[in-house]
Design an enzyme around this catalytic site. Structure first.
Site, PDB file in Angstrom:
ATOM      1  N   LYS A 224       0.816  -1.222   0.000  1.00 23.77           N
ATOM      2  CA  LYS A 224       0.000   0.000   0.000  1.00 23.77           C
ATOM      3  C   LYS A 224       0.843   1.264   0.000  1.00 23.77           C
ATOM      4  O   LYS A 224       2.039   1.255   0.282  1.00 23.77           O
ATOM      5  CB  LYS A 224      -0.978  -0.033   1.174  1.00 23.77           C
ATOM      6  CG  LYS A 224      -2.170  -0.958   0.870  1.00 23.77           C
ATOM      7  CD  LYS A 224      -3.234  -0.925   1.934  1.00 23.77           C
ATOM      8  CE  LYS A 224      -4.420  -1.787   1.535  1.00 23.77           C
ATOM      9  NZ  LYS A 224      -5.412  -1.920   2.648  1.00 23.77           N
ATOM     10  N   ARG A 259      -3.202  -9.865   5.397  1.00 25.02           N
ATOM     11  CA  ARG A 259      -3.699  -9.938   4.013  1.00 25.02           C
ATOM     12  C   ARG A 259      -2.598  -9.422   3.103  1.00 25.02           C
ATOM     13  O   ARG A 259      -2.251  -8.231   3.163  1.00 25.02           O
ATOM     14  CB  ARG A 259      -4.959  -9.090   3.882  1.00 25.02           C
ATOM     15  CG  ARG A 259      -5.586  -9.108   2.501  1.00 25.02           C
ATOM     16  CD  ARG A 259      -6.845  -8.253   2.464  1.00 25.02           C
ATOM     17  NE  ARG A 259      -7.465  -8.263   1.142  1.00 25.02           N
ATOM     18  CZ  ARG A 259      -7.060  -7.493   0.131  1.00 25.02           C
ATOM     19  NH1 ARG A 259      -6.041  -6.639   0.316  1.00 25.02           N
ATOM     20  NH2 ARG A 259      -7.669  -7.548  -1.035  1.00 25.02           N
TER      21      ARG A 259
END
Ligand SMILES: Nc1nc2[nH]c(SCCc3ccc(S(N)(=O)=O)cc3)nc2c(=O)[nH]1
Length: 285
Positions: A224, A259
């Site tokens: 991210k 995740r």
């Protein structure tokens, strides 16, 4: 039996960190391979991640990254359901579906999905909470401020760590009231969802607070922007070391699920960290 039975989510014991591998089912923009190619590629990717050590596969047909466009129901169904069916037939791995739509949840459960993962914590679709309760599946409640389209324009918090806690606590209560047992709920602070860099790092530093919610925790930081902002790395594929650092930071704070895109690398990082934390070569078992 003095100690209560050890908690499990979708059959997975929580005695060791669990890896959720990401399977994005979005049309391959490099080829006009069409839906069949997309489905087959996603199934192959899922099986590869299982081989690499994923305990769970998270199948997503709608990108919820900042500024992403929404995907129509029929398109999302066309992307997700065949992949759930294909993977169900080929692996015993736990299958999670990352969706905000009630109908996708219902059809995915019927196709054999094991977990419903909703980045809107079952608030986007008015039917979602009821459908989730009907499926009886474990769910992931994630915090987000605003909608993917606009969430990272100007997020506002009094105290992001506490505000995220309060939101998740409220959503847990709403789910329990809708008939979803607390034992089937996992909470997630939603890194990158309506959060600037300083919000994301504050949440990372405060992760252990979320154990106070009384449910297992899931963390998704893989590749991210937060990592890119800290290390000035533009291409998401170049953010793997930072992603591993975030996964280990979460696991060190007691997060039970991570995740990630890079399952093989994350698994290696976790195994080494666990042995060093336990001081035995067998790890923390
Ligand atoms: N439970 C759970 N489900 C998830 N699904 C996704 S999709 C990622 C969408 C995205 C991409 C990139 C950025 S950014 N601008 O911070 O790089 C934000 C959101 N993520 C998560 C997560 O974390 N948990």
């Amino acid at each position: 039996e003095l100690s209560e039975p050890r908690a499990r989510v979708a059959g997975l014991s929580l005695e060791r960190p669990r890896i959720m591998g990401i399977v994005n089912v979005t049309p391959d923009s490099f080829s006009d391979g069409g839906q069949f190619a997309t489905t087959e590629a996603a199934i192959a990717q899922g099986l590869r991640l299982v081989e690499e050590g994923a305990d769970i596969l998270d199948i997503g047909g709608e990108s919820t990254r900042p500024n992403a466009d929404t995907v129509a129901l029929d398109e999302e169904l066309r992307r997700v359901i065949p992949v759930v069916e294909g993977l169900r037939a080929k692996t015993d791995a736990v299958i999670s579906v990352d969706t905000r739509k009630a109908e996708v949840m219902r059809r995915a459960a019927a196709a054999g999905a094991d977990i419903l993962n909703d980045v809107s914590a079952f608030t986007h679709d008015p039917e979602a909470l009821e459908v989730a309760a009907e499926t009886g599946l474990p769910i992931v409640l994630m915090h987000a401020q605003g909608d993917p389209k606009t969430m990272n324009e100007n997020p506002q918090y009094d105290d992001v760590v506490l505000d995220v806690f309060d939101y998740l606590e409220g959503r847990i209560q709403a789910c329990v009231a809708a008939g979803i047992p607390k034992a089937k709920i996992v909470a997630d602070p939603g890194i990158g969802f309506g959060k600037h860099l300083h919000h994301n790092v504050a949440v990372m530093a405060g992760l252990s607070l979320y154990h106070g919610l009384g449910v297992p925790l899931l963390l998704g930081v893989s590749r991210k922007k937060m990592i890119g902002q800290l290390c000035n790395v533009e291409d998401a594929k170049d953010r793997v070391p930072g992603s591993l650092a975030c996964a280990i930071a979460g696991i060190a704070a007691g997060v039970q699920f991570v995740r990630v895109h890079d399952v093989k690398e994350t698994k290696q990082a976790i195994e080494v960290w666990r042995a060093c934390a336990a001081g035995t070569e067998k790890g923390l078992d």
